[in-house]
Design a protein around this motif. Structure first.
Motif, PDB file in Angstrom:
ATOM      1  N   LEU A 195      34.499  -7.655 -12.922  1.00  0.00           N
ATOM      2  CA  LEU A 195      35.043  -8.371 -11.518  1.00  0.00           C
ATOM      3  C   LEU A 195      36.482  -8.279 -11.804  1.00  0.00           C
ATOM      4  O   LEU A 195      37.321  -8.713 -12.829  1.00  0.00           O
ATOM      5  N   ALA A 196      37.164  -7.540 -10.965  1.00  0.00           N
ATOM      6  CA  ALA A 196      38.592  -7.337 -10.961  1.00  0.00           C
ATOM      7  C   ALA A 196      39.335  -8.378  -9.841  1.00  0.00           C
ATOM      8  O   ALA A 196      38.711  -8.500  -8.630  1.00  0.00           O
ATOM      9  N   MET A 197      40.249  -9.113 -10.143  1.00  0.00           N
ATOM     10  CA  MET A 197      40.848  -9.956  -9.289  1.00  0.00           C
ATOM     11  C   MET A 197      42.428  -9.421  -9.233  1.00  0.00           C
ATOM     12  O   MET A 197      43.010  -9.567 -10.159  1.00  0.00           O
ATOM     13  N   GLY A 198      42.607  -8.847  -8.200  1.00  0.00           N
ATOM     14  CA  GLY A 198      43.902  -8.070  -7.816  1.00  0.00           C
ATOM     15  C   GLY A 198      45.004  -9.081  -7.398  1.00  0.00           C
ATOM     16  O   GLY A 198      44.580 -10.379  -6.732  1.00  0.00           O
ATOM     17  N   ILE A 199      46.182  -8.895  -7.138  1.00  0.00           N
ATOM     18  CA  ILE A 199      47.213  -9.573  -6.748  1.00  0.00           C
ATOM     19  C   ILE A 199      47.192  -9.883  -5.177  1.00  0.00           C
ATOM     20  O   ILE A 199      47.725 -10.826  -4.543  1.00  0.00           O
ATOM     21  N   ASN A 200      46.274  -8.950  -4.824  1.00  0.00           N
ATOM     22  CA  ASN A 200      46.152  -9.011  -3.300  1.00  0.00           C
ATOM     23  C   ASN A 200      45.376 -10.334  -3.161  1.00  0.00           C
ATOM     24  O   ASN A 200      45.359 -11.187  -1.880  1.00  0.00           O
ATOM     25  N   VAL A 201      44.595 -10.773  -3.776  1.00  0.00           N
ATOM     26  CA  VAL A 201      43.760 -12.408  -3.851  1.00  0.00           C
ATOM     27  C   VAL A 201      44.824 -13.278  -4.225  1.00  0.00           C
ATOM     28  O   VAL A 201      44.679 -14.407  -4.030  1.00  0.00           O
ATOM     29  N   THR A 202      45.425 -13.058  -5.850  1.00  0.00           N
ATOM     30  CA  THR A 202      45.624 -14.150  -6.383  1.00  0.00           C
ATOM     31  C   THR A 202      47.055 -14.749  -5.868  1.00  0.00           C
ATOM     32  O   THR A 202      47.481 -15.678  -6.018  1.00  0.00           O
ATOM     33  N   HIS A 203      47.707 -13.664  -5.299  1.00  0.00           N
ATOM     34  CA  HIS A 203      48.823 -14.174  -4.416  1.00  0.00           C
ATOM     35  C   HIS A 203      48.585 -15.386  -3.552  1.00  0.00           C
ATOM     36  O   HIS A 203      49.586 -15.997  -2.855  1.00  0.00           O
ATOM     37  N   GLN A 204      47.366 -15.324  -3.031  1.00  0.00           N
ATOM     38  CA  GLN A 204      46.984 -16.404  -1.895  1.00  0.00           C
ATOM     39  C   GLN A 204      47.036 -17.722  -2.550  1.00  0.00           C
ATOM     40  O   GLN A 204      46.994 -18.753  -1.952  1.00  0.00           O
ATOM     41  N   VAL A 205      46.767 -17.957  -4.008  1.00  0.00           N
ATOM     42  CA  VAL A 205      46.789 -19.115  -4.708  1.00  0.00           C
ATOM     43  C   VAL A 205      48.155 -19.551  -5.091  1.00  0.00           C
ATOM     44  O   VAL A 205      48.466 -19.381  -6.378  1.00  0.00           O
ATOM     45  N   VAL A 206      48.753 -20.403  -4.352  1.00  0.00           N
ATOM     46  CA  VAL A 206      50.176 -20.520  -4.604  1.00  0.00           C
ATOM     47  C   VAL A 206      50.197 -22.146  -4.770  1.00  0.00           C
ATOM     48  O   VAL A 206      49.682 -22.906  -4.060  1.00  0.00           O
ATOM     49  N   LEU A 207      51.122 -22.759  -5.596  1.00  0.00           N
ATOM     50  CA  LEU A 207      51.395 -23.905  -6.044  1.00  0.00           C
ATOM     51  C   LEU A 207      52.947 -24.167  -5.711  1.00  0.00           C
ATOM     52  O   LEU A 207      53.528 -23.891  -6.521  1.00  0.00           O
ATOM     53  N   THR A 208      53.168 -24.659  -4.671  1.00  0.00           N
ATOM     54  CA  THR A 208      54.868 -24.843  -4.254  1.00  0.00           C
ATOM     55  C   THR A 208      55.425 -23.787  -4.899  1.00  0.00           C
ATOM     56  O   THR A 208      56.461 -24.023  -5.767  1.00  0.00           O
ATOM     57  N   GLY A 209      55.252 -22.404  -4.466  1.00  0.00           N
ATOM     58  CA  GLY A 209      56.197 -21.426  -4.897  1.00  0.00           C
ATOM     59  C   GLY A 209      55.798 -20.741  -5.955  1.00  0.00           C
ATOM     60  O   GLY A 209      56.393 -19.546  -6.388  1.00  0.00           O
ATOM     61  N   LYS A 268      33.060  -4.822  -9.375  1.00  0.00           N
ATOM     62  CA  LYS A 268      33.422  -5.750  -8.257  1.00  0.00           C
ATOM     63  C   LYS A 268      34.770  -6.125  -8.078  1.00  0.00           C
ATOM     64  O   LYS A 268      35.356  -6.131  -9.087  1.00  0.00           O
ATOM     65  N   VAL A 269      35.367  -6.217  -6.901  1.00  0.00           N
ATOM     66  CA  VAL A 269      36.611  -6.329  -6.761  1.00  0.00           C
ATOM     67  C   VAL A 269      36.940  -7.679  -5.580  1.00  0.00           C
ATOM     68  O   VAL A 269      36.176  -7.507  -4.746  1.00  0.00           O
ATOM     69  N   ALA A 270      37.518  -8.606  -6.275  1.00  0.00           N
ATOM     70  CA  ALA A 270      37.755  -9.801  -5.268  1.00  0.00           C
ATOM     71  C   ALA A 270      38.398  -9.306  -4.098  1.00  0.00           C
ATOM     72  O   ALA A 270      39.357  -8.796  -4.127  1.00  0.00           O
ATOM     73  N   VAL A 271      38.069 -10.149  -2.891  1.00  0.00           N
ATOM     74  CA  VAL A 271      38.647  -9.735  -1.564  1.00  0.00           C
ATOM     75  C   VAL A 271      39.230 -11.012  -0.958  1.00  0.00           C
ATOM     76  O   VAL A 271      40.185 -10.973  -0.497  1.00  0.00           O
ATOM     77  N   THR A 272      38.278 -12.152  -0.840  1.00  0.00           N
ATOM     78  CA  THR A 272      38.947 -13.201  -0.388  1.00  0.00           C
ATOM     79  C   THR A 272      38.919 -14.473  -1.503  1.00  0.00           C
ATOM     80  O   THR A 272      38.021 -14.299  -2.327  1.00  0.00           O
ATOM     81  N   VAL A 273      39.812 -15.539  -1.136  1.00  0.00           N
ATOM     82  CA  VAL A 273      39.656 -16.736  -2.305  1.00  0.00           C
ATOM     83  C   VAL A 273      39.650 -17.959  -1.326  1.00  0.00           C
ATOM     84  O   VAL A 273      40.591 -17.926  -0.219  1.00  0.00           O
ATOM     85  N   ASP A 274      39.192 -19.119  -1.753  1.00  0.00           N
ATOM     86  CA  ASP A 274      39.291 -20.292  -1.261  1.00  0.00           C
ATOM     87  C   ASP A 274      40.331 -21.114  -1.768  1.00  0.00           C
ATOM     88  O   ASP A 274      40.235 -21.735  -2.599  1.00  0.00           O
ATOM     89  N   ALA A 275      41.622 -20.442  -1.452  1.00  0.00           N
ATOM     90  CA  ALA A 275      42.846 -20.971  -2.251  1.00  0.00           C
ATOM     91  C   ALA A 275      43.093 -22.519  -2.321  1.00  0.00           C
ATOM     92  O   ALA A 275      43.474 -22.977  -3.442  1.00  0.00           O
ATOM     93  N   HIS A 276      42.508 -23.265  -1.316  1.00  0.00           N
ATOM     94  CA  HIS A 276      43.176 -24.715  -1.430  1.00  0.00           C
ATOM     95  C   HIS A 276      41.966 -25.368  -2.253  1.00  0.00           C
ATOM     96  O   HIS A 276      42.648 -26.090  -3.160  1.00  0.00           O
ATOM     97  N   THR A 277      40.560 -24.925  -2.412  1.00  0.00           N
ATOM     98  CA  THR A 277      39.867 -25.296  -3.521  1.00  0.00           C
ATOM     99  C   THR A 277      40.284 -24.976  -4.714  1.00  0.00           C
ATOM    100  O   THR A 277      40.173 -25.976  -5.793  1.00  0.00           O
ATOM    101  N   VAL A 278      40.667 -23.864  -5.062  1.00  0.00           N
ATOM    102  CA  VAL A 278      41.022 -23.331  -6.397  1.00  0.00           C
ATOM    103  C   VAL A 278      42.534 -24.219  -6.754  1.00  0.00           C
ATOM    104  O   VAL A 278      42.354 -24.430  -7.990  1.00  0.00           O
TER     105      VAL A 278
END
Length: 289
Positions: A195-209, A268-278
């Motif tokens: 399972l590859a988690m690309g920055i297309n997904v992890t960039h959505q998981v942001v903590l105040t910058g 598998k490549v991650a496409v979307t993320v529930d960023a708020h819950t993460v």
């Protein structure tokens, strides 16, 4: 009987180049009852491998988990390249924000990271998840060391690739894939459950910058349902100006020609993320630690 029926905790090995966000990821994993960290393996990336090992030992001491073994990984790329891209300009010369910690008391185990990965995968076939937070050299070495590794390992969840967005090293490449593109291509095509988690997904998981790249990847091991995935063959460009580029063949187009994507295993490549819950989960567990 009840505890037998309870879901087995997932055994994970974190392949890491600590790094401030790696430190957060390790602490999140240690605070997650869903996973059992059975080892850390070290790799260059945010810092050189020697310092990554020192930082991994230090973090386990801080967490009171010196029972967890640390295996030192490769100091060079899979093609024996020694000119490494080290991101100490982000994480400080010591990788942990120049806190100047005293040297750790512990030492890495005798085994190399690749040997440790191979051993654990064969001890617990199908039960070990590798969470790879740096360049993929150690994982590629494990596939070379043991032809059965790809079958024995339960899953490889990796932070890597940019999948249809610009990279973060240059427009083509994300840092971990760019760190060792040859190793990345070997891993993507080895046939393991990946399972590859690309920055297309992890960039959505942001903590105040601050992007929570590495913690998000640990969360994918803890609760895969917080992400959606697509499946296809991934190849990595290993030379030229797009060195490090990850290309996913999504199977929607049929090609007349035989291509370099044919007859290769899918990942598998991650496409979307529930960023708020993460973010919420990461914060809760960091506060606990």
């Amino acid at each position: 009987m009840a505890d037998v029926a309870a879901k087995e905790t997932k055994k994970i090995i974190i392949d890491t180049d600590p790094g401030i966000d790696d430190a957060m990821a390790i602490f999140v994993a240690l605070q997650s009852p869903e996973v059992q960290v059975i080892g850390l393996t070290t790799i260059y990336g945010n810092v050189y491998t020697t310092l990554a090992t020192r930082n991994a030992l230090h973090l386990l001491e801080v967490a009171g988990r010196t029972d967890i073994p640390v295996a030192e990984g490769s100091h060079v790329t899979i093609t024996k390249g020694t000119k490494l891209r080290i991101a100490d300009f982000v994480h400080g010369a010591d990788g942990l924000g120049n806190q100047n910690f005293p040297p750790p008391k512990g030492k890495p185990i005798e085994q190399s990271a690749a040997a440790f990965l191979v051993e654990q995968a064969s001890l617990y076939p199908g039960k070990v998840t590798v969470v790879a937070l740096g360049p993929l050299t150690n994982i590629a070495l494990a596939t070379q060391l043991d032809p059965e590794f790809a079958k024995n390992i339960g899953q490889i969840i990796l932070l890597g690739g940019a999948f249809a967005v610009n990279g973060n090293v240059n427009p083509a490449a994300e840092a971990n894939i760019f760190g060792d593109p040859d190793a990345a291509d070997m891993v993507f095509t080895c046939g393991a459950d990946i399972l590859a988690m690309g920055i297309n997904v992890t960039h959505q998981v942001v903590l105040t910058g601050v992007y929570l790249h590495d913690p998000a990847v640990v969360v994918a091991a803890v609760d895969p349902s917080l992400f959606t995935y697509t499946e296809g063959v991934v190849r990595v460009q290993t030379n030229g100006i797009t060195r490090g580029l990850t290309i996913l063949y999504n199977k929607q187009k049929r090609f007349g020609e035989v291509t370099e994507w044919c007859d290769k295993p899918t990942v598998k490549v991650a496409v979307t993320v529930d960023a708020h819950t993460v973010v919420k989960l990461v914060m809760e567990r960091l506060i606990e630690s």
